[in-house]
Scaffold this motif. Sequence first.
Motif, mmCIF file in Angstrom:
data_model
loop_
_atom_site.group_PDB
_atom_site.id
_atom_site.type_symbol
_atom_site.label_atom_id
_atom_site.label_comp_id
_atom_site.label_asym_id
_atom_site.label_seq_id
_atom_site.Cartn_x
_atom_site.Cartn_y
_atom_site.Cartn_z
ATOM 1 N N PHE A 43 0.835 -1.192 0.000
ATOM 2 C CA PHE A 43 0.000 0.000 0.000
ATOM 3 C C PHE A 43 0.872 1.245 0.000
ATOM 4 C CE2 PHE A 43 -3.214 -2.931 1.765
ATOM 5 C CZ PHE A 43 -4.287 -2.595 0.962
ATOM 6 N N ASP A 47 -3.915 5.026 0.781
ATOM 7 C CA ASP A 47 -4.351 3.624 0.821
ATOM 8 C C ASP A 47 -4.482 3.025 -0.573
ATOM 9 O OD1 ASP A 47 -4.360 3.751 3.544
ATOM 10 O OD2 ASP A 47 -6.526 3.921 3.739
ATOM 11 N N ASP A 65 -7.561 1.619 -6.246
ATOM 12 C CA ASP A 65 -8.042 2.518 -5.200
ATOM 13 C C ASP A 65 -9.262 1.966 -4.479
ATOM 14 O OD1 ASP A 65 -6.156 4.669 -5.525
ATOM 15 O OD2 ASP A 65 -7.146 5.116 -7.428
ATOM 16 N N HIS A 67 -9.260 -1.478 -3.062
ATOM 17 C CA HIS A 67 -8.850 -2.756 -2.474
ATOM 18 C C HIS A 67 -8.987 -3.921 -3.449
ATOM 19 C CE1 HIS A 67 -9.321 -0.462 1.376
ATOM 20 N NE2 HIS A 67 -8.215 -1.135 1.633
ATOM 21 N N LYS A 370 -0.373 -3.618 4.923
ATOM 22 C CA LYS A 370 -1.319 -2.838 5.718
ATOM 23 C C LYS A 370 -1.548 -1.469 5.114
ATOM 24 C CE LYS A 370 2.282 -1.108 8.870
ATOM 25 N NZ LYS A 370 2.785 -1.081 10.272
ATOM 26 N N ASP A 371 -2.770 -0.933 5.365
ATOM 27 C CA ASP A 371 -3.083 0.457 5.079
ATOM 28 C C ASP A 371 -3.695 1.056 6.335
ATOM 29 O OD1 ASP A 371 -5.709 -0.406 5.192
ATOM 30 O OD2 ASP A 371 -6.190 0.061 3.105
ATOM 31 N N SER A 372 -4.329 2.221 6.226
ATOM 32 C CA SER A 372 -4.860 2.883 7.413
ATOM 33 C C SER A 372 -6.042 2.151 8.034
ATOM 34 C CB SER A 372 -5.278 4.318 7.071
ATOM 35 O OG SER A 372 -6.347 4.317 6.124
ATOM 36 N N SER A 373 -6.654 1.238 7.266
ATOM 37 C CA SER A 373 -7.839 0.537 7.770
ATOM 38 C C SER A 373 -7.512 -0.793 8.425
ATOM 39 C CB SER A 373 -8.842 0.307 6.640
ATOM 40 O OG SER A 373 -8.335 -0.626 5.693
#
Length: 392
Positions: A43, A47, A65, A67, A370-373
């Motif tokens: 990522f 994201d 953009d 997922h 990983k991303d921010s979620s």
Amino acid sequence: MFAFRLGVVVLLSLLSGCETVATRPAGHLGEISADAAVAAATFGPGDRLWRLITAGGRLYVDASDDHGASFTRPVPLNADAERVLAQAEDRPVIAVDAQERVYVLYAVGTPDAATSYLSVSNTAGRSFQAPVPVSDPAKASGHTQDAMVVARSGRIYAFWNDDVDMGAARAEKQGAGLYFATAVAPLAAGLPNRKLTNGMCNCCRIAVDVGVDDLPVVFGRFVFRGSIRDHGMLKVSPAGLVGPPWRVTEDEWRIEACPMHGPALSIAPDGRYHAVWFTQGRRRQGLFYAHSDDQGKHFSNPMAIGEARKLAQHADVLAAGTGVVLVWKEFDGRQTHILSMRSANGGDTWSAPSAIARTSSDSDYPFLIKDSSGIFLSWNNAEHGHQLITIR
């Protein structure tokens, strides 16, 4: 090496020049080519999911953009097909910095030599500069295990194993040399490279992460005296080694062969090191996890992972805040399963293992991104293609 069925939608996109690949079911990233068995994903800012596919001697990068529900048109890196070295244990690498510069590190081999190359996109993946060599040519059989990280400062670090300058160490079977190159964008025409140390197990992947001091830490399998293949660490600055390498595991695995089973490392924001590795040593056998609160000098008692009778193997680990996730492969005689364990307190306690994916076909290693979620499993297999699966 296994083959995926041809992704018709992606192929038509490449031929027509359209900018977005058709929408796909949630979690299913689709296929790009019949031989695209090796893929990497990460990522970046916003994201955005970035994917690197090796297929037919070419490397392609695309992005999503949503997922993985849809992807941009794949962008080729190398103009012509080459003998790109791409297999489960030794594969091309992708990284993205905070300015959305995209970096790809890969090796090209011939019957006589192999060289690692670095290509960068300064246009958020819409185009890539011509690849530049970062290693000196070496014997293809002795040039392995490309690894790369981008520090928070934006400095890139590339690593690889090489036996090009081993001399007496090769005759004494003391392992390969570990080399590195580092730079800050924009890249020069070529990057100088330097040897960091000898004694690396040449066929086991290298794990690298950036510490709280913004310097990379390398975790790898070393060849210690007596053909003991246990694990060690070292820290690197732009000038080279920060002190000598040190031994981490004391499993006492004596073997006159390469296990082809490298470790994984994730350094949490609080500085705790999370490590996983495989061994068949005299003191312990199987997959293990441990953590360190003094920059890798001492680790917690190793915790066994998975079931040895199901061939638990090729684990990955990723920390996000105080949350930590483990994944690994097991085989029950009919299907390959990806299992996961989770910790909410920095690895002090863990959930019971749970199966999160399975296939009856050939499959790649599991990787965590990983991303921010949250944290996701990135996994390639011949039955389902490249999958992105939410873990937490």
